[in-house]
Design an enzyme around this catalytic site. Structure first.
Site, PDB file in Angstrom:
ATOM      1  N   ARG A  78      -8.082  14.835  -1.258  1.00  0.00           N
ATOM      2  CA  ARG A  78      -7.141  14.070  -2.079  1.00  0.00           C
ATOM      3  C   ARG A  78      -7.803  13.770  -3.420  1.00  0.00           C
ATOM      4  O   ARG A  78      -8.892  13.211  -3.463  1.00  0.00           O
ATOM      5  CB  ARG A  78      -6.779  12.764  -1.361  1.00  0.00           C
ATOM      6  N   GLU A 167      -1.660   2.885  -4.698  1.00  0.00           N
ATOM      7  CA  GLU A 167      -1.788   1.431  -4.617  1.00  0.00           C
ATOM      8  C   GLU A 167      -1.099   0.657  -5.733  1.00  0.00           C
ATOM      9  O   GLU A 167      -1.760  -0.015  -6.530  1.00  0.00           O
ATOM     10  CB  GLU A 167      -3.273   1.041  -4.583  1.00  0.00           C
TER      11      GLU A 167
HETATM   12  C1  FCB Z   1      -9.195   1.468  -3.634  1.00  0.00           C
HETATM   13  C2  FCB Z   1      -8.980   2.417  -4.801  1.00  0.00           C
HETATM   14  C3  FCB Z   1     -10.084   3.437  -4.947  1.00  0.00           C
HETATM   15  C4  FCB Z   1     -11.456   2.846  -4.702  1.00  0.00           C
HETATM   16  C5  FCB Z   1     -11.472   2.059  -3.410  1.00  0.00           C
HETATM   17  C6  FCB Z   1     -12.820   1.465  -3.082  1.00  0.00           C
HETATM   18  O1  FCB Z   1      -8.457   0.313  -3.845  1.00  0.00           O
HETATM   19  O2  FCB Z   1      -7.765   3.115  -4.645  1.00  0.00           O
HETATM   20  O3  FCB Z   1      -9.967   3.991  -6.231  1.00  0.00           O
HETATM   21  O4  FCB Z   1     -11.839   2.104  -5.775  1.00  0.00           O
HETATM   22  O5  FCB Z   1     -10.521   1.047  -3.448  1.00  0.00           O
END
Ligand code: FCB
Length: 454
Positions: A78, A167
């Site tokens: 990914r 996210e």
């Molecule tokens: C998530 C993010 C990723 C990375 C991890 C530790 O929230 O999507 O980019 O920073 O945390």
């Protein structure tokens, strides 16, 4: 250790990364300025003034990195596309040179039998769009859909798995509500329009991708099972309020076609919603990407109803912790997955774990190896937690470790090492950690089991 659980032969095993965290080459081949370039240049924003300018130099070293994945026996990867490589200012025609990079990457993955999972947006918004309001501006959602179309037009013949956003909760909360991520705005609940515009971007993106013929479209959310500190009504209400903000704000519209009750925040109606938006947002998906790091424990605020927020995060205690001070609770992943299935039942598509991992202060030892037993225990625990959820009937189809490489961890700069491959940022030397070898062997063992069971 107990023998590893068995997984189906076609289960996907891989790692995940994101463009700004690994690529570097920020001024090459017509790439424009993103909000993260701007944020890193502002004093005090990122620990020790670190920036993603060089990062892991993956833009130039992607062949080596793909070869590493192949050596580890991984069959999925990914990654995200940097919007500013495709449209420097976030609008208009596509920059062919920017697309060329991902074209080469995708071909390299195919040559090694690795299935690409492409994420269109992992937080690096074109600065030109931020200057017009960024995610507070509804137009950004339309710009996103246009961008999605450009990327699909070039890569749709070889990339099957498309994810719109990474996210949206973290983008809204860290970027617009608390100001600890780019673009650094601390608007608290005034950041809510960003949530709706992100979801609208997702919906419009899905529409564009479907019209272009994409067969596998997904959204990746950061999800946490929320536990109330006690059974008291106050703590339970606080936990429900937190669950609405962190999880359900980004799930209910997608799988139920409506926003959750946000009245605990004094919000009677989600701002910015127009006729037809929720229909777009609720279009069927082929999978949900779940990023899981830890559960959250919530209590009612001591100040009662006068508090700024209707909850307090009291933290999880009595468990091991990562270098980030995040609690390690593998059972939380089973709890989360089973909870998703119970809440959304038939509306829930199959799941891929699109991120899960941990940071430790890993160092290359005198013998040249990187010994990271805590990460091995972490991965082992979470893989078992997925098997437990599958046994309970949850359709999980893949696991992508965050991350392939130690990389630029946003506001923490290079201080949090999440990779299963160590990176010496002075020399760019890659050293697979013991956990990488463990993952390789574990995958072989788990695949072997599914073969034997036939
Ligand atoms: C998530 C993010 C990723 C990375 C991890 C530790 O929230 O999507 O980019 O920073 O945390």
């Amino acid at each position: 250790m107990e023998p590893l659980p068995s997984f189906p032969e076609d289960f996907l095993w891989g790692t995940a990364t994101a463009a700004y965290q690994i690529e570097g080459a920020v001024r090459e081949d017509g790439r424009g300025v993103s909000t993260w370039d701007t944020f890193c240049a502002q004093p005090g924003r990122v620990r020790d003034g670190h920036t993603g300018e060089t990062a892991c130099d993956h833009y130039h070293r992607y062949r080596e990195d793909v070869a590493l994945m192949a050596e580890l026996g991984l069959n999925a990867y990914r990654f995200s596309v940097a919007w500013t490589r495709i449209q420097a200012d976030g609008r208009g025609p596509a920059n062919a040179k920017g697309l060329d990079f991902y074209d080469r990457l995708v071909d390299e993955l195919a040559a090694h039998g690795i299935t690409p999972f492409l994420t269109l947006y992992h937080w690096d918004l074109p600065q030109a769009l931020e200057d017009e309001g960024g995610w507070l501006n509804r137009d950004t959602a339309y710009r996103f859909a246009e961008y999605a179309g450009h990327v699909h037009a070039r890569l749709g013949d070889r990339v099957a798995h498309w994810t719109t956003l990474n996210e949206p909760f973290v983008q809204m909360a860290y970027g617009y509500a608390m100001g600890v991520h780019a673009p650094g705005q601390a608007l608290l609940m005034e950041a809510l329009p960003a949530a709706h515009h992100l979801l609208l971007a997702h919906g419009l993106g899905v529409q564009t991708l479907r019209e272009a013929g994409a067969s596998h479209v997904a959204l990746t959310n950061n999800l946490t099972p929320v536990r109330a500190e006690s059974d008291s009504d106050g703590d339970r209400a606080a936990a429900a309020a937190y669950d609405a903000l962190h999880n359900r704000l980004f799930l209910d519209p997608v799988f139920r076609g409506r926003y959750p009750d946000m009245s605990a925040y004094g919000v009677a109606e989600m701002p910015g919603v127009r006729d037809g938006d929720l229909e777009l947002i609720a279009a069927p998906l082929d999978s949900l990407g779940v990023n899981y790091y830890n559960p959250t424990r919530i209590a009612a605020p001591e100040e009662g109803p006068d508090a700024l927020l209707p909850f307090v995060d009291v933290g999880i205690t009595g468990v091991p912790r990562t270098a980030f001070d995040w609690p390690v609770v593998p059972s939380g992943l089973t709890e989360l997955l089973v909870g998703l299935r119970d809440s959304y039942s038939d509306a829930l598509p199959p799941i891929h774990i699109t991120e899960n991992g941990c940071s430790y202060d890993d160092e290359v030892g005198p013998d040249g190896t990187v010994n990271d037993p805590d990460r091995i225990a972490y991965l082992d625990g979470h893989i078992r937690a997925i098997a437990a959820a599958r046994d309970a009937g949850v359709d999980v189809r893949g696991y992508l470790v965050w991350s392939l490489l130690d990389n630029f961890e946003w506001a923490e700069g290079y201080h949090q090492r999440f990779g299963i491959v160590h990176v010496d940022f002075a020399t760019q030397r890659r050293t697979p950690k013991r956990s990488a070898e463990w993952y390789r062997d574990a995958i072989t063992e788990m695949r072997g089991k599914s073969l034997k069971r036939r």
